[in-house]
Design an enzyme around this catalytic site. Structure first.
Site, PDB file in Angstrom:
ATOM      1  N   TYR A  97      13.661   2.102 -13.924  1.00  0.00           N
ATOM      2  CA  TYR A  97      12.647   2.465 -13.762  1.00  0.00           C
ATOM      3  C   TYR A  97      12.303   3.370 -12.465  1.00  0.00           C
ATOM      4  O   TYR A  97      11.920   4.541 -12.960  1.00  0.00           O
ATOM      5  CB  TYR A  97      11.578   1.404 -13.401  1.00  0.00           C
ATOM      6  N   ASP A 102      19.035  -9.516 -19.928  1.00  0.00           N
ATOM      7  CA  ASP A 102      18.001 -10.254 -19.360  1.00  0.00           C
ATOM      8  C   ASP A 102      18.304 -10.589 -18.017  1.00  0.00           C
ATOM      9  O   ASP A 102      17.416 -10.612 -17.180  1.00  0.00           O
ATOM     10  CB  ASP A 102      17.659 -11.596 -20.170  1.00  0.00           C
ATOM     11  N   HIS A 148       1.151   2.328 -18.279  1.00  0.00           N
ATOM     12  CA  HIS A 148       2.642   1.992 -18.421  1.00  0.00           C
ATOM     13  C   HIS A 148       3.087   2.003 -20.117  1.00  0.00           C
ATOM     14  O   HIS A 148       3.702   2.318 -20.763  1.00  0.00           O
ATOM     15  CB  HIS A 148       3.238   1.123 -17.741  1.00  0.00           C
ATOM     16  N   GLU A 149       2.357   0.753 -20.703  1.00  0.00           N
ATOM     17  CA  GLU A 149       2.922   0.584 -22.002  1.00  0.00           C
ATOM     18  C   GLU A 149       2.352   1.783 -23.030  1.00  0.00           C
ATOM     19  O   GLU A 149       2.900   1.922 -23.928  1.00  0.00           O
ATOM     20  CB  GLU A 149       2.035  -0.839 -22.588  1.00  0.00           C
ATOM     21  N   PRO A 160       6.383 -13.570 -20.660  1.00  0.00           N
ATOM     22  CA  PRO A 160       7.393 -13.484 -19.559  1.00  0.00           C
ATOM     23  C   PRO A 160       7.339 -12.142 -18.926  1.00  0.00           C
ATOM     24  O   PRO A 160       7.915 -11.766 -17.765  1.00  0.00           O
ATOM     25  CB  PRO A 160       8.773 -13.658 -20.230  1.00  0.00           C
ATOM     26  N   ARG A 163       5.323 -15.304 -15.836  1.00  0.00           N
ATOM     27  CA  ARG A 163       5.810 -13.778 -15.869  1.00  0.00           C
ATOM     28  C   ARG A 163       6.991 -13.826 -14.955  1.00  0.00           C
ATOM     29  O   ARG A 163       7.081 -14.170 -13.809  1.00  0.00           O
ATOM     30  CB  ARG A 163       4.721 -12.977 -15.337  1.00  0.00           C
ATOM     31  N   GLU A 197       5.631  -2.925 -24.841  1.00  0.00           N
ATOM     32  CA  GLU A 197       4.847  -1.979 -25.670  1.00  0.00           C
ATOM     33  C   GLU A 197       4.887  -1.816 -27.135  1.00  0.00           C
ATOM     34  O   GLU A 197       5.227  -1.023 -27.834  1.00  0.00           O
ATOM     35  CB  GLU A 197       5.514  -0.619 -25.337  1.00  0.00           C
ATOM     36  N   HIS A 243       4.780   4.249 -23.169  1.00  0.00           N
ATOM     37  CA  HIS A 243       5.730   4.011 -23.923  1.00  0.00           C
ATOM     38  C   HIS A 243       5.806   4.461 -25.419  1.00  0.00           C
ATOM     39  O   HIS A 243       6.626   4.721 -26.318  1.00  0.00           O
ATOM     40  CB  HIS A 243       6.140   2.408 -24.045  1.00  0.00           C
ATOM     41  N   GLU A 267      12.481   3.306 -19.760  1.00  0.00           N
ATOM     42  CA  GLU A 267      11.853   2.943 -18.522  1.00  0.00           C
ATOM     43  C   GLU A 267      11.510   4.192 -17.248  1.00  0.00           C
ATOM     44  O   GLU A 267      10.586   4.098 -16.836  1.00  0.00           O
ATOM     45  CB  GLU A 267      12.294   1.869 -17.884  1.00  0.00           C
TER      46      GLU A 267
END
Ligand code: BES
Ligand code: ZN
Length: 619
Positions: free
Chosen positions: A399, A391, A311-312, A282, A568, A287, A315, A334
């Site tokens: 972000y 969610d 990005h990950e 999803p 996703r 991370e 983290h 974030e």
């Protein structure tokens, strides 16, 4: 009751768990995990102790030394956001510092996606994986499911021997099961013989660094891997094509880890492996420490796949070392990570790429602020999330507004000083879970007078975009934005103008077009550049969104195909929303409902819930 976190039943006056030893038996035919969990507390505790659960059956709560039962109760109602409250009652005469719970998950456990063989790449074996952020760890095992309560864990995963397992933890061993190990003899229905069956193996893991529960993760399936660097392997379903493409795409990972270390300090997690999941994953990336989870849609052979990895990876410092205390301070995870990601991207891909990504983020932020004009709370960095499902309200604000805040501080104190500040911030708070105030106090102590230059309260508590936020400038960025403005006047970009555009250039261009244009313009754009067929989903989905809002029904076949190919949420959410929002769209609404009915089983439970909440709002 003194809550610590609006999303958890954890009581701040109770002792916190410091370690969980899990034994998990994976039963694929029934999509169920049978588990035993041994909890260790930071100090002995008597009386009530609250844990979070969701969709779990609790079988027994026991004292580990005597195996005598301990009283417990489950709340009669399931809170739609927090789940079911499990209240233990630990003895008053001898305070316990550990207890044992046996439990089973259910097929609807929200963290788990179970894929049957036909839903996998090779079609031969089943697959299961977790997505625990923000509040789904409680659907895998009972726990104090708040990032304020960091845990170490060990795990024995008992799986069919043709499968293998990976986790966000150190892999200790793959071996034959041992009778009675890890309280497996206490699992329901004579499990000891099943546990030790010759068709099974045990994969053993250990995570000896304290992590927030949302970073707990595993995947089990027919997995293969390729080495891509000294501390990095890429894993995926054992299919040559996928592994080769992934290994190529992520070849630059070690370079990024080194840049990260230069900027933010040592990489503390030993390994940085990557797991490419099935298309239903999803998120773009998650991370999970030591083992980042990725959507296969990031493999597309241009710079942007590496940006998701950047990005990950970022983290590893911001989010995994320093963690938000609860989701109300999610921007600390974030926003910092978006800033850190762009610093890594700037170092390895150059300033132009970084500016493009800042520009895409800037557009996204402005759109989000419009989306939330009736719910300004969600345009703040620090939000009140009482009664809010994280969610449903996931957005780019933490972000991109978070990024803008940190970028503003960088401009104010200068990059060298800000780099020093970041290193010190990370070294000071590593392995801690903190809130916005802690960050602001540290900032004021280390950048004296900053509060006179930047309105820190406006940035963290105010709504909308503060006046000292900044739209980036670069030749490429400015050129693309002005081409998008010319489209409004009827001019389409010439072929020579777009000749070396990659996906991100198109993404920025499409984001800067009006939300609705003349249908004839949509057709003309597609006739020339075939955006509806792009194999870059960022481009394809941005185009299809424009097509739906401009009522170009010829593209609905492509919309349906996309919604059935990928799960996703970055793609699924805007496409369903574009179909169902607004009045007089009966055909679109019928289409959305039919496609969702047909695609639902292929989505992760979190994505199913998000689509259902879009429908509940608009249908
Ligand atoms: N931690 C997030 C994903 C997440 C956030 C999962 C909130 C559950 C709840 C991850 O680091 C992330 O931000 N992923 C982005 C990647 C992008 C910003 C490069 C995504 O999935 O799109
Ligand atoms: Zn992130």
């Amino acid at each position: 009751m003194a809550p610590l976190d609006p999303h958890s039943f954890t009581d701040s006056t109770h002792t916190l768990t410091t370690h969980i030893a899990l034994s998990l038996y994976f039963d694929f035919p029934s999509a169920t995990i049978h588990g035993a969990a041994l909890f260790t507390l930071s100090s002995p505790h008597s009386g009530p102790l609250c844990l979070d659960t969701r969709s779990l059956s609790i079988h027994r709560v026991l004292s580990p030394s005597t195996l005598s039962p301990l009283p417990y109760s489950l709340s009669p109602f399931c809170d739609p956001i927090k789940g079911t409250h499990l209240s233990l009652s630990l003895p008053n005469d001898v305070a316990l510092s550990s207890f044992l719970i046996t439990f089973s998950t259910s097929p609807s456990s929200s963290a788990l996606q179970w894929l049957s063989p036909p839903q996998t790449f090779n079609k031969k074996h089943p697959f299961v994986y977790t997505q625990c952020q923000s509040i789904h760890a409680r659907s895998v095992f009972p726990c104090q499911d708040t990032p304020a309560a960091r845990i170490r864990y060990s795990a024995l995963l008992n799986v069919p021997r043709e499968l293998s397992a990976v986790m966000s933890a150190r892999h200790v061993d793959r071996r034959l099961p041992v009778s009675g190990e890890g309280y497996s003899n206490l699992l329901p229905n004579g499990f000891n013989s099943l546990w030790c069956s010759e068709t099974r193996v045990v994969e053993e893991f250990d995570m000896n660094q304290p992590i927030p529960p949302y970073l707990f993760a595993f995947a089990v399936g027919e997995l293969g891997f390729r080495e891509v660097g000294p501390r990095t392997r890429v894993y995926s379903e054992a299919a040559d094509g996928v592994l080769e493409a992934a290994a190529k795409e992520f070849a630059g990972t070690e370079d990024m880890i080194r840049q990260g270390e230069k900027l933010f300090g040592d990489y503390e997690w030993e390994r940085f492996d990557l797991l490419v999941l099935p298309p239903s994953f999803p998120y773009g990336g998650m991370e999970n420490p030591r083992m980042v989870f990725l959507t296969p849609t990031v493999i597309k052979g241009d710079a942007s796949g590496a940006q998701v990895v950047a990005h990950e990876l970022a983290h590893s410092w911001t989010g995994n070392l320093i963690t938000n205390k609860n989701n109300e301070h999610f921007w600390l995870n974030e926003g910092f990570t978006t800033y850190a990601e762009r610093r890594i991207v700037e170092a390895v891909q150059g300033e132009d790429r970084a500016v493009l990504s800042i520009g895409i983020g800037w557009r996204g932020l402005n759109d989000e602020i419009k989306r939330f004009q009736d719910n300004l709370e969600f345009t703040k960095l620090k939000t009140n999330q009482e009664g809010v499902d994280p969610d449903t309200f996931y957005s780019q604000v933490p972000y991109e507004k978070g990024f803008q805040f940190l970028w503003c501080i960088e401009r104010q104190i200068g990059r060298p000083a800000f780099d020093e500040f970041l290193k010190k911030y990370i070294a000071t708070f590593k392995f801690k879970s903190i809130d916005t105030e802690t960050f602001l106090d540290f900032l004021k102590a280390n950048a004296p007078g900053i509060e006179k230059e930047i309105d820190l309260v406006l940035w963290t508590e105010g709504t909308g975009i503060p006046p000292d936020a900044y739209e980036p400038v670069s030749n490429l960025y400015t050129k693309i934005v002005s081409l998008a403005n010319e489209f409004k006047l009827g001019r389409m970009p010439r072929e020579d103008e777009v000749a070396d555009w990659q996906g991100q250039e198109w993404e920025l261009y499409l984001e800067n077009l009006p939300k609705v244009v003349e249908a004839s313009q949509v057709f003309a754009l597609d006739a020339r550049y075939r955006l509806s067929e792009s194999n870059d989903y960022e481009v394809k989905v941005a185009f299809l969104q424009l097509a739906i809002l401009s009522k170009c029904r010829d593209f609905y076949g492509e919309v349906e195909k996309t919604l059935k190919e990928v799960g996703r949420m970055k793609y699924v959410r805007p496409l369903y929303t574009a179909l169902v929002q607004g009045i007089g769209k009966e055909e679109e609404k019928i289409l959305a409902k039919r496609v969702f009915a047909e695609a639902r089983d292929c989505y992760h439970p979190i994505a199913q819930g998000v689509v259902e909440s879009i429908f509940a709002k608009h249908l």
